[in-house]
Motif scaffolding. Sequence first.
Motif, PDB file in Angstrom:
ATOM      1  N   GLU A   1     -15.341  88.876  72.994  1.00  0.00           N
ATOM      2  CA  GLU A   1     -15.075  87.513  73.459  1.00  0.00           C
ATOM      3  C   GLU A   1     -15.928  86.537  72.644  1.00  0.00           C
TER       4      GLU A   1
ATOM      5  N   GLU B   1     -12.485  72.170  68.485  1.00  0.00           N
ATOM      6  CA  GLU B   1     -12.610  72.479  69.915  1.00  0.00           C
ATOM      7  C   GLU B   1     -12.595  71.224  70.771  1.00  0.00           C
TER       8      GLU B   1
ATOM      9  N   ASN C   1     -13.706  82.008  66.959  1.00  0.00           N
ATOM     10  CA  ASN C   1     -12.415  82.076  66.267  1.00  0.00           C
ATOM     11  C   ASN C   1     -12.331  80.920  65.281  1.00  0.00           C
TER      12      ASN C   1
ATOM     13  N   GLN D   1      -9.072  80.273  63.229  1.00  0.00           N
ATOM     14  CA  GLN D   1      -7.996  79.829  64.115  1.00  0.00           C
ATOM     15  C   GLN D   1      -8.176  78.363  64.482  1.00  0.00           C
ATOM     16  N   LEU D   2      -9.426  77.977  64.756  1.00  0.00           N
ATOM     17  CA  LEU D   2      -9.699  76.587  65.095  1.00  0.00           C
ATOM     18  C   LEU D   2      -9.394  75.675  63.917  1.00  0.00           C
TER      19      LEU D   2
ATOM     20  N   LEU E   1      -5.755  75.308  63.445  1.00  0.00           N
ATOM     21  CA  LEU E   1      -5.236  74.406  64.471  1.00  0.00           C
ATOM     22  C   LEU E   1      -5.399  72.952  64.031  1.00  0.00           C
TER      23      LEU E   1
ATOM     24  N   ASN F   1      -3.067  72.117  61.167  1.00  0.00           N
ATOM     25  CA  ASN F   1      -1.705  71.928  61.670  1.00  0.00           C
ATOM     26  C   ASN F   1      -1.558  70.547  62.291  1.00  0.00           C
TER      27      ASN F   1
ATOM     28  N   ARG G   1       0.734  67.534  60.894  1.00  0.00           N
ATOM     29  CA  ARG G   1       1.783  67.045  61.780  1.00  0.00           C
ATOM     30  C   ARG G   1       1.738  65.512  61.873  1.00  0.00           C
TER      31      ARG G   1
END
Lengths: 439, 269
Positions: A365, A393, A423, A426-427, A430, A433, A437
């Motif tokens: 975790e 985050e 992570n 991944q962050l 994100l 992205n 966008r």
Amino acid sequence: MSKTFPGGIHPSEHKKRSKKEQIRKAADPKIAVIPLCQHIGTPAEPLVNVGDIVKIGQPLGDSERYVSAAVHASIGGKIIAIEPRLTPFGAKVLSVVIENNGDQDVHPSVRPYPNFKDLSKTDIRKIIRGAGIVGLGGAAFPTRVKLQPPPDKVIKTIIINGAECEPYLTCDYRLLIEQPKKVILGLKAIMKPTDALEGIIAIEDNKPEAITAIQKAIDEEVSHHNLRVAVLKTKYPQGAEKQLIKAITKREVPSGGLPADVHCIVNNVGTAVAIAKALTTGMPLIERIVTVTGGSISEPSNLLVRIGTPFSELVEQCGGFLEEPTKIIMGGPLMGISVPSIDVPVIKATSGILVPSKKELDDLEPEPCIRCAKCVDSCPQYLLPNLLGDASENDRFDLSKSYGALDCIECGVCSYVCPAKRNLVQLIKLSKNELLRKK
Amino acid sequence: MNAAQITIVVTSVLALAGIGFLAGFGLALASHIFSVKVDPRIEQIAESLPGSNCGACGYPSCFAAAEAIVAGKAEPNVCKLGGEQTTKLVCNAMGVKEIAAQEKDLAVIACGAGPEICNKRFEYQGEKTCAAAELSGGGFLECSAGCLGYGDCAAVCPFDAIVYEEGKLPKIIREKCTACGKCIDACPRKIISLKPAKQKVFVLCSTTDKGAQVRKYCKVGCIGCRICVKKCPEAAITMEGRIPQINPDKCKVTEVCIQVCPTKTIKKL
């Protein structure tokens, strides 16, 4: 001294399993699912209808748009459906489903081209476009687009990327050893339309056999004054485009820039071989080398696979699973993505199928950042992953942008070294992205 | 104290007083010349607005909305959150005839399942936000329009109107929701939408899949059987795409649709 770039990590290689396995041809699939968008850019428009009988190499889809690639039938048979099917990326993409009828005849459009020397620059670009060749390293960027840099950019160096820095994967390594001639031909084919002065094949120093094989092939060439092998230090992500250029030419790709800005074009070994095949036989990109490996696979192998073969059939041909798989990854462990199902098809970007055993997997975790700055030390792009993670985050995407989130190459080094198991990639993905966008 | 000392005290007092007087005069002059005329109504209207700066009206703050009202760019009933009372106060301040307040809206999550009920395609490990989960292989649910249950909507709600427990479908509290629309932007699956607050009955599903597929992964997903359309005594339900839509003006909350729905997708909230 082997060349390298600052930063990076030294993960355990795990290549032994499949390193010595010769490339063998995988059985043709009973049903091939061929997504019409396997590349970056606009999806191809279907050119066939349900019920049509197709032959090997027949174009299934194409697009008029610039950043796009054609898709071809990898087996002969009847089209039983054109519908959205699940791809390794998790999304459902319009795909052509072909039922194999065992027909091994190739489509009449597939015919050998005249001698390589007689082909003009435009001919080569046209052949590459028509063969639907995309970057086979994993990003699947249409190669034709790469070979046509903006007119104000001068290309001096073509680099063939044989670093294969991802642990577990051995498909490029096997190609370097088994088909060095094709790699060289592919390199020459890329050099011709771009007027490059120099062709370099970059290989990490943990692959001495590949270095010898390629060196031998270069020496056998009639004119090889502008070809050479560059030996690189074994480090991850040595095979990342920008890091590769930095290591070999000492030039740094500017933020937001392209390799063409520093007079380079980088292509994968697989791409070079695919170009060579298209030039010699006329056969479009309908098959690729896939490394099937990992602790859960009984017989890790390097397979020559037709595009559209389901993962499950390949795993069967490699002796099946040793234990119930918990995770199936397309690509390597660091940049690969977990696939949602074992029935997804092999696409042009599938460099490997990795099924790690439970022992190899870590299920920790994430905890709060302990400010050790390990990620900062190892980031090959000189970013601050800790701050990028915090910004993401807290939904502060404006901060992500000013910290250079868009320069992240998503290599996964920060997540790998983080002792708190954050992570981080991944962050950052994100926030990338989110930023793209909003653009 | 001798005469010289007294002189020093007197001159310094006079000098300071003089400077003070000059500066005061200068400031008075400046404030007169450079004065900005603020319409007193702006202040008055801003005070009568709720002051939560929710942004539902399309203006960045209540003060900006007040400015827009005075400038005539916005109607006096622009504030949905304030309702009757605020509209009345604003109309009075503007000195115009009272107009009816805008109908209140309510944010509704059009999913009745969430990760508890919907079948999973794979086990997701990673950043616990809906946006991150959606980016990983298009979400871990079989359904492409199912709530991922990590509460991105609850995290952005400025009014604590969304109650959320990890891994469960969030609940929107009707009384607290101001229809500011922040949750709509935050939801990566775009399954939250604004509905008129007077609507009581909702179809809680946003799927685009066919009924047979929906049955495989979701017990409460709409299968598009149209029985609600046929049985509604008020003819308030029409099919739009695969999902029935309830017309709040016609709906009399007879609850017939709730009883006939075979998958219990229609619910009263």
